[in-house]
Enzyme design. Structure first.
Site, PDB file in Angstrom:
ATOM      1  N   LYS C  76      41.782   0.665  23.027  1.00 18.80           N
ATOM      2  CA  LYS C  76      43.141   0.134  23.083  1.00 18.80           C
ATOM      3  C   LYS C  76      43.149  -1.163  22.288  1.00 18.80           C
ATOM      4  CE  LYS C  76      46.761  -1.219  26.432  1.00 18.80           C
ATOM      5  NZ  LYS C  76      47.100  -1.373  27.872  1.00 18.80           N
ATOM      6  N   SER C 151      51.424   0.910  29.479  1.00 20.71           N
ATOM      7  CA  SER C 151      51.329   0.400  28.121  1.00 20.71           C
ATOM      8  C   SER C 151      50.230   1.062  27.288  1.00 20.71           C
ATOM      9  CB  SER C 151      51.056  -1.110  28.152  1.00 20.71           C
ATOM     10  OG  SER C 151      49.770  -1.368  28.724  1.00 20.71           O
ATOM     11  N   SER C 175      49.353   0.754  33.802  1.00 21.95           N
ATOM     12  CA  SER C 175      49.253   1.037  32.358  1.00 21.95           C
ATOM     13  C   SER C 175      48.153   2.002  31.949  1.00 21.95           C
ATOM     14  CB  SER C 175      49.073  -0.272  31.578  1.00 21.95           C
ATOM     15  OG  SER C 175      50.299  -0.946  31.503  1.00 21.95           O
TER      16      SER C 175
END
Lengths: 482, 95, 481
Positions: C76, C151, C175
């Site tokens: 990420k 997210s 997330s």
């Protein structure tokens, strides 16, 4: 109208740790800009703080030295504001549960009394970097080497009532932190910085007036001047029927001027909240006891010892004990020089004057305690006169020669102490001054007689080419003149 | 609780975020809705409850006072917007 | 090859059936070919990946390999990667190339894994749809114009689309779990403090936790083996033994006590969603687990407490983005105030600004007690709910999200509606306990996730429960068309 002055101090003390409070960067002074600012200090994204144990040890030592309570579970808060020298956009500090709780320090007043100044608390926090305002095409340069240097901020109660007391407190605190070895005490490098809160109230009133804060004073002298300046400013306003604005002021010591930095109304809303990157710091009994065991002798105890051990008076003992390095120098001098009173006089006289004149600290003195001690020995045993001693000191200071006896020899400073020889000189001089002898003998007032005795010394010193022992001359004169 | 335009302007200054007129209006609505959501908190009885700052009841570890960092100025300043003579440059700061 | 799990690839690399360089090339080609449709990557690091793959093959040849040596994965874009730009989905960090690694990044490097690139995310991890990224929205491989959740939507989409077998992610309020659910993959948010936060760009420090995403529970376990552990650079990292999370995967579930929090099976949940979750719970019963209803009475306050605490912490955490030392800086600032306010107005997107402003407001004079302190007290109540529940049961199960993947643009105009996406996941972060999302069926052709919540440091048990479920179901093997 008569006014009472009320003064409280906030003192930032830079701790002499090797590394920063939240990172392993060096805190050494004087490095090239930003070479001691690592990812944490620069607040690079994702970086996190890890506190320095030594900073806590020093804070605890300080707390113990000022008779304070130690907070067993202290917490760090974030104080939020934007400034280029504050990389994270918040300062990590302590608000609700500072490491050092209420305590006190005794200060010696001029009238010989001791006054207790209460300490509200002292907390650990990080220092900011430095903004350099010289011109970079209309820009300011930021050096973050200092960012993250550990500080304790000491906050007093408003217990001081004039500049002298505030300075006495500041000096006392300086003596304590340098004796503890937790701060190098070098004010010119910003190791101790003072903020002074001042207010006035009508004499005898118990209602405090509006206060101002004068920030960032970095010498005792500036502090004294700034207080005098601010007291006068407030007095002028109040006596003209005006009111004091609560504000932060900056004092310019070179010009003896101050100006407003910001007023309360436009003050920042710092939005303090507990720092979520740090956990509560628990200080246990063992940690405190270890710190207590490591406490060196502090100024008050040292003063008492100097009076007891060396027979110094209160004033001398207080002065010499206040600064750990000065105290150590004194003891080294006495160790070699034996005569403590004479050593104290020389250190506070010639030695201190010379340091001040050249802006040197004790550590930077070219004359060692041993050398001064050797010199004291030669003064005490009448080998040299005080005038001769000054010449020897000068030679030591300039490095002309490093051995006291060698200097005395080379400069021919040895006094004549052979009484037979001296008596002969006295007889000769008195024979040449019959009028003065007669005058002296007629005089009854002992004070005047003493003064007249001095009149014979000049010719005697001349006759002995400056090498006659004045003390012996004096004794012989009195004996012969009756 | 509602949030006023003045509040929003004040908070924007504190947070150092420029907002124009139109944004203030939109924020008045959005922030108002968020604060309405948040106001559910006032219904909770928390009289004898200690605040919880951290999920784990842990205490802080302390680091030994040893220098572990070396000079990396070049690497850090390579990604800086403006530097000169090793300093970070910002518009003139007036104290 | 792209359908294989980390465990399978590890075996094939070990046996020499394929080299890391070949595997890496294949997946890089696949990303090039297919990611145009998903936009799951912000940065693809082809050159570095091939170099790392080559090094990994050489390492294997010496006989000193870890299970991860040569296995491709993605990070990420919130984890700092030395020499590779790390944007956090923001214009503020569009060109930010950190000269340091996050601890998680360093751990994967040490294990010999091959990072193919950095995945898309909501800006500064603030969002539940990966639509607030400065680098454009990510699309869910399961449905055109469907959000992947957020997210960590880029990581979830990349894993679901078989671009990588695994990807790192972070979870502050859901997330990891919500995008895992919406993309039909398996994700784990560990106990707060289990994985180092050093070098993971902070959103809300007391809630953020790095974790794992892959298609199988076993792969999640393999990832956690690399990620978990004490880090002296993170004061909130926990110094506690890290078990081999793969070792207990095969343990039987007989006697596992499952609690179903009644508050999570409310009328906010559609019957279709509820049915899928209840079916999954029945599978567990077949495996020998017992089920009872439990209560988390204060969970209803979780969203309110979260939307004070998270923005408050974020408002301070994001102050460092000031245009002085790195990152975006506005053009020609006329003075210091202008530098700050324009840099931050231009560098941050709307949702980030909203949260900074809310957090600033909640901390400002006069509101601290009513908001921040109150929220922290409610946080303790929520934590106590979990502690009580885990006295009665071993794990809690619930839906991960109230609905399957919604349409792009559907919730962007109303922040509060978007916040309610995390209604079942947020309490877990406030309490700091670990939780997973496991694929558990479909509604309208879109994946549904089962959330499994455990007591502190019970990751091994969660992974075991998820793995056993995956031995008797194949939801996690379904591939989007």
């Amino acid at each position: 109208m008569q006014w009472d002055i009320v003064i409280g101090l906030e003192i930032h003390v830079q701790l002499a740790t090797r590394t920063k409070i939240f990172s392993g960067s060096s805190t050494a002074y004087g490095a090239e800009p930003n070479t001691q600012a690592n990812a944490v200090d620069l607040a690079m994204p994702g970086t996190l703080p890890v506190p320095n144990e030594q900073a806590f040890r020093y804070a605890v030592m300080f707390g113990l030295a000022v008779n304070a309570e130690i907070e067993r579970r202290s917490v760090f808060e974030r104080k939020n504001y934007f400034y280029p020298d504050l990389p994270k956009g918040y300062q990590t500090t302590q608000l609700e549960r500072p490491i050092v709780g209420p305590g006190y320090v005794g200060i010696d007043l001029e009238n010989g009394e001791t006054k207790r100044v209460r300490i509200h608390h002292a907390h650990l926090e990080e220092d900011a970097g430095k903004s350099l305002h010289e011109d970079f095409h209309g820009m300011t340069g930021v050096d973050l080497n200092r960012a993250g240097t550990p500080l304790i901020e000491v906050v007093t109660e408003p217990d001081m009532n004039n500049a002298a007391e505030a300075v006495a407190f500041a000096r006392k605190l300086h003596g304590i932190v340098t004796s503890l070895g937790i701060c190098d005490g070098d004010m010119s490098q910003g190791s101790m910085r003072f903020d002074v809160n001042i207010s006035l109230k009508p004499k005898g009133s118990d209602k405090l007036g509006t206060r101002t804060e004068t920030k960032n004073l970095n010498s005792f002298r500036f502090m004294e001047q700034a207080i005098a300046h601010e007291v006068e400013r407030q007095m002028d306003i109040l006596e003209d029927g005006g009111t004091i604005t609560q504000e932060t002021r900056l004092y310019n010591g070179d010009r003896d001027e101050s100006r407003s930095m910001r007023t309360k109304e436009e003050a920042n809303d710092y939005r303090y909240f507990p720092c979520p990157d740090l956990l509560p710091v628990e200080i246990d009994e063992a940690f405190i006891e270890e710190a207590r065991a490591s406490l060196p002798e502090l100024p008050d105890a040292r003063k008492a010892r100097f009076m007891e051990q060396y027979g110094l008076n209160d004033y001398d003992a207080s002065l010499l004990a206040s600064d750990s390095r000065l105290a150590a120098f004194f003891e080294e001098t006495v160790k070699h020089g034996k005569d403590a009173k004479l050593a104290a006089n020389w250190i506070q006289g010639e030695f201190s004057a010379r340091l001040n004149a050249e802006g040197k600290s004790v550590a930077q003195s070219p004359v060692s305690g041993k050398q001064l001690g050797d010199l004291v020995v030669r003064i005490a045993d009448n080998t040299i006169s005080s005038a001769g001693a000054k010449k020897v000191f000068e030679a030591l200071w300039t490095g002309e020669n490093d051995d006291v006896d060698a200097i005395i020899e080379a400069k021919g400073l040895k006094q004549v102490s052979d009484t037979g020889e001296l008596e002969k000189m006295v007889d000769e001089v008195l024979a040449e001054m019959p009028d003065q002898v007669a005058q002296y003998q007629q005089e009854e007032d002992p004070k005047k007689r003493k003064k007249m005795l001095g009149g014979f010394m000049g010719p005697l010193m001349k006759a002995s080419k400056g090498q006659g022992n004045p003390k012996l001359f004096n004794e012989i004169l009195q004996k012969k003149l009756g | 609780m509602t949030i006023s335009r003045t509040d929003i302007e004040k908070v924007a200054v504190l947070a150092r975020i420029q907002v124009d007129e139109a944004q203030v209006s939109a924020l008045e609505n959005d922030l108002g809705n968020i604060l309405d959501l948040v106001d559910q908190l006032s219904a909770a009885d928390t009289d004898s409850v200690e605040p919880l700052a951290h999920p784990l009841d842990a205490v802080q570890r302390l680091r030994p006072d040893e220098v572990t960092e070396s000079d990396q100025r070049e690497a850090f300043q390579a990604i800086a917007p403006a530097t000169e003579n090793g300093l970070y440059l910002v518009p003139r700061v007036i104290e | 090859m792209h359908n294989k799990s980390v465990a399978e690839l590890s075996r094939e690399l070990e046996s020499g059936a394929i080299s890391s360089v070949e595997l890496t090339r294949q997946l890089l080609d696949r990303i090039k070919r297919e990611d145009g449709a998903y936009n799951s990557f912000i940065t693809v690091t082809e050159e570095e990946a091939l170099a790392d793959a080559k090094a990994a093959d050489e390492q294997r040849a010496t006989g000193k390999a870890t299970p991860w040596t040569g296995v491709p994965f993605a990070h990420k874009d919130i984890f700092c990667t030395r020499g590779v730009r790390t944007t956090c989905g923001s214009k503020m960090l569009e060109n930010f190339v950190p000269p340091y690694d996050a601890t998680v990044t360093a751990n994967f490097r040490r294990a010999g894994a091959v990072c193919l690139g950095k995945t898309n995310m909501d800006e500064f991890a603030m969002g539940s749809s990966t639509e607030s990224s400065y680098f454009g929205a990510t699309t869910n491989p399961w449905g055109e114009q469907r959000v992947p959740g957020g997210s960590s939507g880029g990581s979830a989409a990349a894993v679901a689309a078989r671009l990588v077998p695994a990807a790192t992610a972070t979870d502050t309020g859901g997330s990891i779990r919500q995008p895992a659910a919406l993309c039909g993959i398996t994700g784990l948010k560990p106990t707060y403090g289990r994985v180092s936060r050093y070098g993971m760009i902070a959103f809300a420090s007391s809630l953020d936790q790095g974790g794992t995403m892959a298609r199988t529970a076993e792969d999640n376990a393999m990832m956690l083996n690399v990620m978990a552990g004490f880090d002296p650079n993170d004061s909130t990292s926990v110094d506690r033994i890290v078990p081999d999370y793969t070792a207990s995967l095969d343990e039987p579930l007989k006697g596992l006590r499952i609690g179903l929090p009644k508050e999570y099976f409310s009328d906010q949940l559609s019957p279709a969603m509820e049915e899928q979750v209840r079916n999954a719970v029945r599978e567990y019963e077949k495996l020998g687990a017992t089920v009872k209803e439990v209560s988390l009475p204060d969970a209803r306050l979780a969203i309110a407490a979260y939307y004070v605490i998270a923005p408050a912490e974020a408002s301070a955490n994001l102050s460092r983005f000031d245009g002085v030392r790195y990152g975006y800086r506005c053009e020609d600032p006329k003075d210091l105030m202008d530098l700050y306010t324009r840099t931050r107005a231009e560098g941050f997107g709307d949702e980030v600004k909203r949260r900074i402003l809310v957090g600033t407001y909640a901390l400002s004079a006069g509101y601290f007690d009513a908001y921040y302190l109150k929220a922290q007290k409610v946080r303790r109540l929520i934590q106590q709910d979990f502690i009580s529940a885990f006295r009665e049961v071993d794990v809690l199960m619930s839906p991960t999200s109230p609905s399957p993947a919604f349409r792009q643009g559907e919730k962007t105009n109303d922040p509060v509606t978007m916040y309610l996406e995390d209604i079942f996941t947020i309490a877990v972060n406030l309490a700091g306990v670990p939780a997973m999302s496991v694929p558990a069926g479909f509604v309208d052709g879109l994946p549904v996730g089962l959330q499994i919540i455990g007591d502190y440091f019970s990751e091994a048990r969660l992974l075991n429960a998820a793995h056993q479920f995956q031995q008797v179901t194949d939801w996690h093997q379904r591939e989007p068309q």
